[in-house]
Design an enzyme around this catalytic site. Structure first.
Site, PDB file in Angstrom:
ATOM      1  N   GLU A 501       0.854  -1.261  -0.142  1.00 44.78           N
ATOM      2  CA  GLU A 501       0.074   0.024  -0.024  1.00 44.78           C
ATOM      3  C   GLU A 501       0.901   1.341  -0.163  1.00 44.78           C
ATOM      4  OE1 GLU A 501      -2.333  -0.563   3.338  1.00 44.78           O
ATOM      5  OE2 GLU A 501      -2.885  -2.543   2.993  1.00 44.78           O
ATOM      6  N   LEU A 530      -5.994  -1.993  -0.618  1.00 38.31           N
ATOM      7  CA  LEU A 530      -5.949  -2.056   0.895  1.00 38.31           C
ATOM      8  C   LEU A 530      -6.560  -3.175   1.560  1.00 38.31           C
ATOM      9  CD1 LEU A 530      -6.337   1.520   2.984  1.00 38.31           C
ATOM     10  CD2 LEU A 530      -6.709  -0.995   4.052  1.00 38.31           C
ATOM     11  N   GLU A 532      -4.452  -6.654   3.701  1.00 37.43           N
ATOM     12  CA  GLU A 532      -3.238  -7.045   4.061  1.00 37.43           C
ATOM     13  C   GLU A 532      -3.055  -8.566   3.488  1.00 37.43           C
ATOM     14  OE1 GLU A 532      -2.985  -3.323   5.459  1.00 37.43           O
ATOM     15  OE2 GLU A 532      -4.402  -4.871   6.082  1.00 37.43           O
ATOM     16  N   GLN A 554       2.031  -1.965   5.982  1.00 34.74           N
ATOM     17  CA  GLN A 554       2.225  -0.440   6.327  1.00 34.74           C
ATOM     18  C   GLN A 554       2.574  -0.161   7.648  1.00 34.74           C
ATOM     19  OE1 GLN A 554      -0.815   2.802   5.272  1.00 34.74           O
ATOM     20  NE2 GLN A 554       0.562   2.708   3.659  1.00 34.74           N
ATOM     21  N   HIS A 603      -0.737   2.673  15.155  1.00 31.20           N
ATOM     22  CA  HIS A 603       0.820   3.363  14.726  1.00 31.20           C
ATOM     23  C   HIS A 603       1.951   3.072  15.867  1.00 31.20           C
ATOM     24  CE1 HIS A 603      -2.716   5.599  12.608  1.00 31.20           C
ATOM     25  NE2 HIS A 603      -1.799   5.184  11.612  1.00 31.20           N
TER      26      HIS A 603
END
Length: 816
Positions: A501, A530, A532, A554, A603
């Site tokens: 991505e 998008l 995985e 990502q 994240h």
């Protein structure tokens, strides 16, 4: 789990070629046996696509069921002069009649008779009788020569009749032996060698699939896409056999059950195939859904499977009655021909039955009525085929019964033979093909790449880097070093492909792949949708096709959506095929915590336990730029040489770090090594790096990733207090560098494990276990993140490891 009721999938095998890669689900016994007969020349090897057709021609919309008429059990291929259904084929009867060595030439003629007669192709089941084994059928008498013994409880057992064994060149018997060997976990089983019961054989292009619930479908899409891209040919430089090579017009066939339609992996695969088709990229995959209406005991709602498969954009829909081998063959041939000519995905929906329960001791009577079970028994495809043969005048009922019984006794003879075959009898035998490690060959591969980069490839390398190779650009950050190493890897090996991505046009969220698309083109560096699961599935298929894929996930948190593609598919391929098939790849994952500007656990994910639990998986975590490039070269070489599946976990917070102790010191950057130094600076899998601070005699800190930078800073503070520290950067989380751990721990007798992952299931548990298992008797302590998701903003500091926590932990340990 048996194939009874699904034998119609033999017609699918007949419609394909034995060189078409097949990923089969667990009710594919008939497909497997017929594929073996094709390969042995005992059965026609599938129809050939017309050479004059343009594979890029647009598809004609599929006909509706009403337009197709009763002769087609569902929408078929676009009507044209090359359709296999236009006119009789001289091998349709061969499908119904069985082995091709029958001397009667009539068995090669088209099936005669009234199309509305018994066994007609429109799926009418009103004539379903009970010729043998169905409701109301009479048991056949035992053949001559069969002895019957009665035990003390009055149970009668029939002995094996005095029948000759199958002929040595009987491909069907050989295939049955393969399957039976899998049933009894024989070490002589041809694909898994007793490690698993799967359908697979390299010389039959049958790729073993280890899951029963659609996890192999994303790989099929990846393989289909890879077949349309240039593949590396010829022998491998390391002496390993070349990757399987399929004809340029090969199609991928992938079968699954109706209940699997609802699984996320199936949804991902069908969606991805349609997405690529919509994007005008060719994906020649024939999905085969064998619909028996049941997922163990749960019924598929009436019409749901057909509605689901029909609704998939970009995927052509075909359907047939899977209990009618002639109808199944005709539609399967149409579907396979369409996929082969147009290089586009299609799904073949076969209506089947499931006989004798789901598996093992499954008692169908607990959830099905006697009438339902009897109705399915009457639809047995063996009975339907027998009725067709008798009605068409090809064979008499008694002849078929005799043949059926003879085959049955021959199979029993084979079963009794394979029962006594050797089984895997030691741990060494079991894990021999799990994940071979040949560090000398890997080291040699790195050295050979260096020689090519400095010699024949020097000019191309200079041009690719715009006249200024990375070793001439000054100190690089972690992200820049990875970028340069990826470029060098792609220059050295045309099979290396980078995708994921946002990796192509954007160059990655953090710029790690910036410029690669411009240098190597959109065929080798491309953006994906998008999802995985599909990203990893593309890698699995590409690796199987002989490429060396480098997919990017990502963020580490996103990997958890798709980790079974690594656990159940990637890492198990070599293990369950004894090395006959491999899916080498290096999965780049941006992860771990401490990055600024993004908050929350998506994240800043610090969970790696799910990766460390996968047998054979290599996990690399580079902390410094001067480690990142050589470690990436090692992973690429290990993938090429050993077929390794590597996860290259990149600490996001260190991507662009430049300083270590003070702002502007530049001590977290490093020069990129010129090719002549690659061999000297090679980093083997499972070797740690040790930093000495002060005397390095008082304390050993074992850590990785972000912990390396924090531990070095903490060690500098301790050095001001007169404490000498050796900081061990594990670099590899699997396999752990156990020898280095023990050596450095024993050097001081005091070990502080700094683990930025969680206390439960974290890396620190593995390090401490290694110390205990090897008899370490010194002091040990652990500093780890709390068992918590990483929260937003400053609150993250409350659950993550800090420099202060490391320093205080060291002082506490030294005070003992």
């Amino acid at each position: 789990m048996g194939s009874a009721g699904h034998e119609g999938n033999a017609a699918v095998a007949a419609a394909l070629r034995p060189t078409d890669p097949a990923l089969l689900h667990y009710r594919s016994g008939a497909f497997y046996c017929l594929r073996a007969a094709q390969a042995a020349g005992d059965f026609p090897a599938g129809p050939s696509a017309p050479a004059s057709d343009d594979p890029t021609a647009p598809a004609v919309p599929a006909a509706t069921a009403a337009e197709a008429g009763t002769e087609s059990a569902g929408p078929g291929a676009a009507p044209d002069d090359s359709s296999p259904s236009d006119g009789p084929r001289d091998d349709i009867a061969g499908v119904a009649a069985g082995p091709s060595d029958d001397p009667d030439p009539a068995l090669r003629d088209p099936v005669p008779g009234d199309p509305d007669g018994p066994g007609r192709a429109d799926g009418d089941r009103s004539d379903a009788g009970a010729d043998r084994g169905g409701a109301g059928g009479e048991a056949a008498t035992l053949p001559d020569g069969v002895g019957v013994t009665v035990d003390a409880d009055g149970d009668a057992t029939a002995g094996v009749p005095d029948l000759p064994p199958p002929a040595p060149d009987d491909a069907y018997a050989d295939a049955a032996r393969d399957v039976l060997r899998g049933m009894v976990a024989s070490a002589a089983e041809p694909i898994a060698g007793g490690r698993h019961k799967v359908f697979g054989r390299a010389d039959l292009a049958v790729v073993p699939t280890t899951s029963t619930i659609a996890s192999h479908l994303p790989r099929a899409v990846g393989l289909g896409l890879a077949l349309e891209r240039p593949r590396r040919d010829g022998p491998r430089a390391d002496g390993e056999p070349a990757a399987p090579s399929w004809p340029s017009d090969a199609v991928v066939v992938c079968s699954f059950g109706d209940a699997s339609v609802n699984h996320a992996s199936a949804t991902a695969a069908l969606n991805t195939a349609g997405w690529y088709d919509h994007s005008d990229l060719r994906v020649p995959v024939l999905f085969v859904c064998e619909d028996n209406g049941l997922g163990i005991s749960v019924r598929s709602p009436e019409g749901w499977v057909a509605a689901t498969l029909r609704s998939r954009p970009g995927i052509r829909y075909f359907a047939a009655d899977g209990t009618d081998v002639v109808a199944s063959y005709r539609v399967a041939a149409e579907a396979a021909d369409w996929v082969r000519r147009h290089r586009r995905p299609a799904v073949l929906h076969l209506d089947t039955v499931r006989l004798m329960g789901h598996a093992g001791a499954d008692a169908e009577t607990a959830y099905r009525s006697p009438a339902e079970i009897a109705a399915d028994g009457a639809r047995d495809p063996l009975l339907a085929t027998a009725r067709r043969l008798v009605a068409a005048g090809y064979a008499g009922g008694e002849d078929l019964l005799a043949r059926y019984d003879e085959r049955g006794w021959q199979l029993r003879r084979i079963a009794e033979e394979v029962l006594d075959e050797p089984k895997l009898a030691s741990p060494v035998e079991v894990v021999a093909e799990l994940a071979p490690r040949r560090p000398a060959r890997v080291s040699r591969a790195v050295a050979e790449a260096a020689t090519r980069a400095a010699g024949p490839g020097a000019a191309a390398r200079t041009e690719a880097f715009g006249g200024k190779p990375p070793e001439l650009t000054g100190p690089l950050t972690l992200a820049q070093s990875i970028n340069a190493a990826l470029a060098d890897g792609m220059l050295d090996d045309p099979g290396v492909t980078v995708f994921g991505e946002d990796v192509a046009v954007k160059g990655g969220v953090y710029g790690v792949t910036k410029g690669l698309r411009d240098r190597f083109g959109a065929a080798r560096v491309f953006d994906t949708l998008l999802d995985e699961t599909s990203v990893l599935g593309l890698g699995l298929g590409a690796g199987l096709a002989g490429m060396l894929p480098v997919p990017e996930i990502q963020y580490l948190a996103y990997l958890h959506n798709a980790e079974d593609q690594l656990r159940g598919e990637a890492a198990s391929m070599r293990f369950f095929s004894r090395g006959a098939f491999r899916n080498p790849m290096v999965v780049r994952v941006a992860g771990l915590a401490y990055q600024e500007g993004f908050g929350g656990h998506f994240h800043n994910d610090n969970s790696v336990a799910v990766l460390r639990d996968v047998p054979g998986l290599v996990i690399a975590v580079p902390a410094r730029p001067d480690d990142a490039a050589p470690m990436l070269r090692t992973c690429l070489a290990a993938a090429r040489v050993d077929g390794s599946v590597c996860v290259f976990l990149e600490p996001i917070a260190l991507y662009h770090a430049r300083d270590l102790y003070a702002e502007g010191d530049g001590e977290w950057t490093a020069e990129y090594a010129e090719p002549g130094a690659w061999a000297e600076r090679h980093v083997p899998v499972g070797r740690a790096r040790v930093y000495g601070v002060g005397s390095a005699e008082d304390l050993t800190v074992i850590t990785f990733g972000n912990g390396v930078r924090m531990s070095l800073r903490a060690a500098a503070t301790l050095a001001d207090e007169g404490v000498g520290t050796r900081v061990v950067d594990l670099r590899w989380l699997a396999p752990l560098p156990v020898a280095d751990i023990i050596r450095e721990a024993s050097a001081t007798g005091r070990v502080l494990v700094v683990d930025e992952t969680r206390r439960s299931g974290g890396v620190g548990e593995g390090v401490l276990s290694a110390l205990v298992d090897t008899g370490y008797v010194g002091a040990a302590r652990r500093v780890a993140a709390l068992d918590s998701f990483v929260p937003l903003g400053p609150a993250a500091r409350q659950v993550l490891v800090s420099e202060e926590a490391i320093t205080q932990g060291a002082r506490t340990l030294l005070a003992r």
